[in-house]
Design an enzyme around this catalytic site. Structure first.
Site, PDB file in Angstrom:
ATOM      1  N   LYS A  17     -25.328   9.873  10.649  1.00  0.00           N
ATOM      2  CA  LYS A  17     -23.897   9.641  10.910  1.00  0.00           C
ATOM      3  C   LYS A  17     -23.596   8.305  11.590  1.00  0.00           C
ATOM      4  O   LYS A  17     -22.507   7.757  11.385  1.00  0.00           O
ATOM      5  CB  LYS A  17     -23.298  10.813  11.680  1.00  0.00           C
ATOM      6  N   HIS A  57     -26.929  17.741  10.833  1.00  0.00           N
ATOM      7  CA  HIS A  57     -25.477  17.534  10.950  1.00  0.00           C
ATOM      8  C   HIS A  57     -25.252  16.474  12.046  1.00  0.00           C
ATOM      9  O   HIS A  57     -24.459  15.572  11.852  1.00  0.00           O
ATOM     10  CB  HIS A  57     -24.789  18.860  11.279  1.00  0.00           C
ATOM     11  N   GLU A  82     -27.496  22.646  17.294  1.00  0.00           N
ATOM     12  CA  GLU A  82     -28.293  22.447  16.083  1.00  0.00           C
ATOM     13  C   GLU A  82     -29.784  22.409  16.403  1.00  0.00           C
ATOM     14  O   GLU A  82     -30.605  22.954  15.657  1.00  0.00           O
ATOM     15  CB  GLU A  82     -27.863  21.149  15.384  1.00  0.00           C
ATOM     16  N   HIS A  86     -18.917  10.245  10.549  1.00  0.00           N
ATOM     17  CA  HIS A  86     -18.727  11.645  10.213  1.00  0.00           C
ATOM     18  C   HIS A  86     -17.556  11.720   9.238  1.00  0.00           C
ATOM     19  O   HIS A  86     -16.390  11.618   9.631  1.00  0.00           O
ATOM     20  CB  HIS A  86     -18.455  12.482  11.457  1.00  0.00           C
ATOM     21  N   CYS A 113     -15.837  20.330   8.053  1.00  0.00           N
ATOM     22  CA  CYS A 113     -17.048  19.512   7.935  1.00  0.00           C
ATOM     23  C   CYS A 113     -18.112  20.141   7.046  1.00  0.00           C
ATOM     24  O   CYS A 113     -19.123  19.516   6.751  1.00  0.00           O
ATOM     25  CB  CYS A 113     -17.606  19.226   9.316  1.00  0.00           C
ATOM     26  N   PHE A 115     -16.049  23.166  12.255  1.00  0.00           N
ATOM     27  CA  PHE A 115     -15.106  23.901  13.087  1.00  0.00           C
ATOM     28  C   PHE A 115     -14.650  25.109  12.279  1.00  0.00           C
ATOM     29  O   PHE A 115     -14.477  25.034  11.054  1.00  0.00           O
ATOM     30  CB  PHE A 115     -13.887  23.037  13.428  1.00  0.00           C
TER      31      PHE A 115
END
Lengths: 405, 95
Positions: free
Chosen positions: A327, A295, A306, A332, A163, A391
């Site tokens: 998003k 994000h 976050e 996403h 991501c 990730f």
């Protein structure tokens, strides 16, 4: 070493919201979601049915016809966005050469081709596999096709960091242009992941929402998958001025860090380090940032991490900064996420409007943040920041500044 | 009431079987008051447990705040039971 100033002269986007960077920005600003119902014949008893997917019709209407048989849809998305960005930058294939590089990231590469052909292979029904699987699937295919079609013979890289792939690609391109390693770069990210196998794999990880993507809301229960491509043409300010190109904005800061901790559970310290490095690189103060495109995946873990990181970096000043995750609009998009969100951030900076954070219903005591609610809010700022966290514990933050006068 | 209670007990027992198998924990130490942390049941085990719940009861549960806040085995049983019985289609499949 003298550092070149790095500016954006072209932006292109292709997403579930449609074709065009402006289309994407307007969808984000006006809160028009590209999320729709998706049904896969091959997923038996499909439970999650929402995605910001690009339909076959949308793709075929916009396809760039240049050897499409050799291209997975992930490359086609990137080529559509590149054509828009290069046209806006005022560049044609004959105009560029070794001074121009390509850095375009992806997470899953040619997922559709892989998915279709593993399906054929696993059934053993004498159906022919696509002999061009390998060139269609390889992660660098999109970057290479851009290089081939546009004649960019400078450095080509494909950054595959889940991501954070697109944000890191743009960040790396910015650093290389800044350092004089190349004068110009076609950069961003592309992802064509809304295909049965990948969709089911994400569902199995239990991070897809069965209802709605609700970033920062107490009742958030997962993300909604998206796909598409975001491409920027970036170059030195000198190069843009010499060509008489319109400068859309300046990239002023980039920070990246690794959690070096858990593969899946994010660490606020890593995210804070990423934002802190970007702010230091820009040579500004945290309070100078007027909008943060978060994000904000709407997973339990990301949004609390976050927010903790933003609190650590901005302190109480965070309450005066417009923050939203867009998003719920474009989904996403994994390896394209940072590029699509950079284009939204570019729109926010240029129009001085912070887009809304859709689907928020109630505050979470563990997430001390009230994002931009309802509709877009006017901002008055020179700088906007965009975050991507992946990730693998890979964090990336980019800061855009108003175009130099 | 009594039928509800009996079916809840059967459901909790089936859930405990799932937790024991998926998290690889001895069924005998899965007491209601046991702390998930002490049983070494981590987020990766939750994913396996939720997968098995989907296979057995036909409902999809994603990781949300309620799930992230679970402390004890009883918390897990209560939440899973609530989600399964809240689901319209769960009654038949839970038999």
């Amino acid at each position: 070493m003298s550092r070149h100033r790095v500016v954006i002269t072209g932006a292109g986007a292709f997403s579930a919201c449609g074709k065009g960077a402006q289309t994407l920005w307007q969808a984000a600003r006006d809160g028009n979601s590209g999320v729709r119902e998706v049904r896969f014949e091959r997923i038996v008893d499909q439970k999650v049915t929402q995605a910001a997917a690009i339909s076959d019709a949308l793709l075929s209407e916009n396809e760039v016809h240049d050897r499409p048989r050799l291209q997975d849809r992930v490359s086609k998305f990137a080529l559509i966005a590149t054509q828009e960005a290069m046209t806006q930058a005022g560049l044609a294939p004959g105009d560029i050469g070794e001074e121009t590089g390509v850095i375009v990231g992806t997470g899953f590469g040619g997922a559709d081709t892989l998915d279709r052909n593993y399906w054929i292979f696993s059934r053993q029904e004498n159906e022919r596999m696509d002999p061009f699987c390998i060139p269609r699937i390889m992660n660098n295919a999109a970057a290479s096709w851009i290089s081939i079609i546009w004649g960019a013979t400078g450095p080509v890289y494909c950054n595959s960091t889940a991501c954070s792939a697109a944000s890191q690609s743009i960040g790396l391109a910015y650093q290389m242009v800044q350092a004089g390693i190349m004068q110009r770069c076609i950069t961003g990210g592309t992802e064509g992941c809304v295909v049965p196998g990948v969709f089911k794999a994400w569902e199995s990880l239990r991070v897809l929402s069965p209802t709605k993507c609700r970033p920062f809301s107490r009742d958030r229960n997962g993300m909604v998958l998206g796909e598409g491509a975001g491409i920027l043409v970036i170059e030195t300010l000198d190069s843009a001025q010499a060509r008489g190109a319109e400068v859309l904005a300046e990239i002023v800061g980039y920070g990246t860090s690794s959690d070096a901790g858990d593969l899946l559970r994010p660490d606020p310290a890593g995210a804070a380090a990423s934002m802190g490095k970007a702010i230091a690189d820009a040579g500004i103060q945290p309070v100078d940032i007027g909008y943060i495109n978060a994000h904000g995946t709407a997973t339990v873990a990301n949004d609390s991490c976050e927010t903790g990181a933003m609190r650590a970096v901005f302190g109480d000043a965070l309450d005066d900064i417009a923050v939203s995750s867009t998003k719920p609009v474009h989904g996403h998009a994994l390896g394209a996420a940072g590029a699509l969100e950079m284009i939204v951030t570019l729109g926010a900076l240029r129009e001085q409007m912070a887009p809304p954070n859709l689907n928020f219903t109630e505050a979470d005591s563990k997430v001390p943040l009230t994002p931009v609610l309802g509709q877009a809010r006017a901002i008055d700022t020179r700088y906007c920041l965009s975050n991507s966290f992946a990730f693998g514990g890979i964090n990336a933050s980019l800061i855009l500044g108003l175009a130099p006068q | 009431m009594r039928n509800d209670s009996e079916s809840n007990q059967a459901l909790e027992s089936a859930l405990l079987d799932i937790v024991a198998e998926e998290a690889m924990v001895d069924r005998a130490i899965l007491t209601p008051e046991a702390q998930l942390e002490n049983l070494d049941i981590a987020s990766a085990d939750f994913v396996m447990i939720l997968m098995a719940i989907e296979e057995n009861f036909g409902i999809y549960i994603s990781v949300d705040n309620e799930l992230a806040d679970l402390k004890t085995v009883q918390d897990l049983l209560t939440l899973a039971t609530k989600k399964i019985t809240d689901d319209d289609s769960s009654e038949d499949k839970a038999e």
